[in-house]
Design a protein around this motif. Structure first.
Motif, short mmCIF file in Angstrom:
data_model
loop_
_atom_site.label_atom_id
_atom_site.label_comp_id
_atom_site.label_asym_id
_atom_site.label_seq_id
_atom_site.Cartn_x
_atom_site.Cartn_y
_atom_site.Cartn_z
N THR A 102 -0.28 -7.83 2.17
CA THR A 102 -0.83 -6.62 1.20
C THR A 102 -2.26 -6.39 1.72
O THR A 102 -2.70 -5.37 1.59
CB THR A 102 -0.50 -7.21 -0.33
OG1 THR A 102 0.81 -7.20 -0.51
CG2 THR A 102 -1.23 -5.98 -1.15
N LEU A 103 -2.95 -7.44 1.92
CA LEU A 103 -4.12 -7.59 2.27
C LEU A 103 -4.61 -6.88 3.38
O LEU A 103 -5.47 -6.13 3.55
CB LEU A 103 -4.83 -8.95 2.17
CG LEU A 103 -5.01 -9.65 0.85
CD1 LEU A 103 -5.40 -10.92 0.88
CD2 LEU A 103 -5.58 -8.71 -0.24
N LYS A 113 -7.89 -5.62 -3.72
CA LYS A 113 -7.35 -6.58 -2.65
C LYS A 113 -8.19 -7.97 -3.11
O LYS A 113 -7.46 -8.93 -2.86
CB LYS A 113 -8.02 -6.21 -1.31
CG LYS A 113 -7.08 -5.39 -0.72
CD LYS A 113 -7.55 -4.84 0.83
CE LYS A 113 -6.62 -3.84 1.39
NZ LYS A 113 -6.93 -3.75 2.76
#
Length: 140
Positions: A102-103, A113
């Motif tokens: 995801t980051l 984030k």
């Protein structure tokens, strides 16, 4: 007084039954969200679900302990007051992989984030703090 009598006395009634049932449902929902979202710990929510569920419906509690995916860790917690090291490793891996993905690849604002990163750390800390059950001698 036998074990059945003791269990029957702990069954909630009235408004407490409604509140405990709602709590069990809420923690079940949070646990299911934790399965798919990184950084949200699943096990503590399911343990809380079991705490309330046994006081509302021992039958549903028994079914939860028999679930194929989460039943074994719930039974381990109930019987041995801990989780197996392989469950912890899986939890660490899932958080690191999902949060990392995801980051790195997420098209999100930096503040989002940062929140996801912090939630991932919280999830890892929660899992780390759970007591570990080590392999018993004579077991595969």
């Amino acid at each position: 007084m036998n074990e059945t009598d003791t269990a029957d006395e702990s069954i909630a009634t009235g408004i407490r039954k409604v509140l405990y049932g709602a709590s069990a449902a809420t923690f079940f929902g949070l646990g299911m969200v934790g399965i798919v979202l990184p950084g949200i710990p699943t096990t503590p929510f399911l343990l809380l679900m079991c705490y309330f569920l046994i006081r509302v419906s021992p039958r549903l509690h028994a079914k939860a302990l028999a679930w194929p995916v989460v039943g074994k860790p719930l039974r381990d917690w109930q019987e041995k007051q801990g989780v197996h090291h392989r469950v912890k490793r899986l939890a660490y891996s899932m958080v690191v992989l999902l949060v990392g993905y995801t980051l790195i690849f997420g098209d999100l604002h930096l503040s989002i984030k940062a929140i996801i990163f912090v939630l991932g750390l919280v999830g890892i800390i929660v899992v780390f703090r759970l007591p570990t059950i080590h392999r018993e001698h004579g077991c595969g």
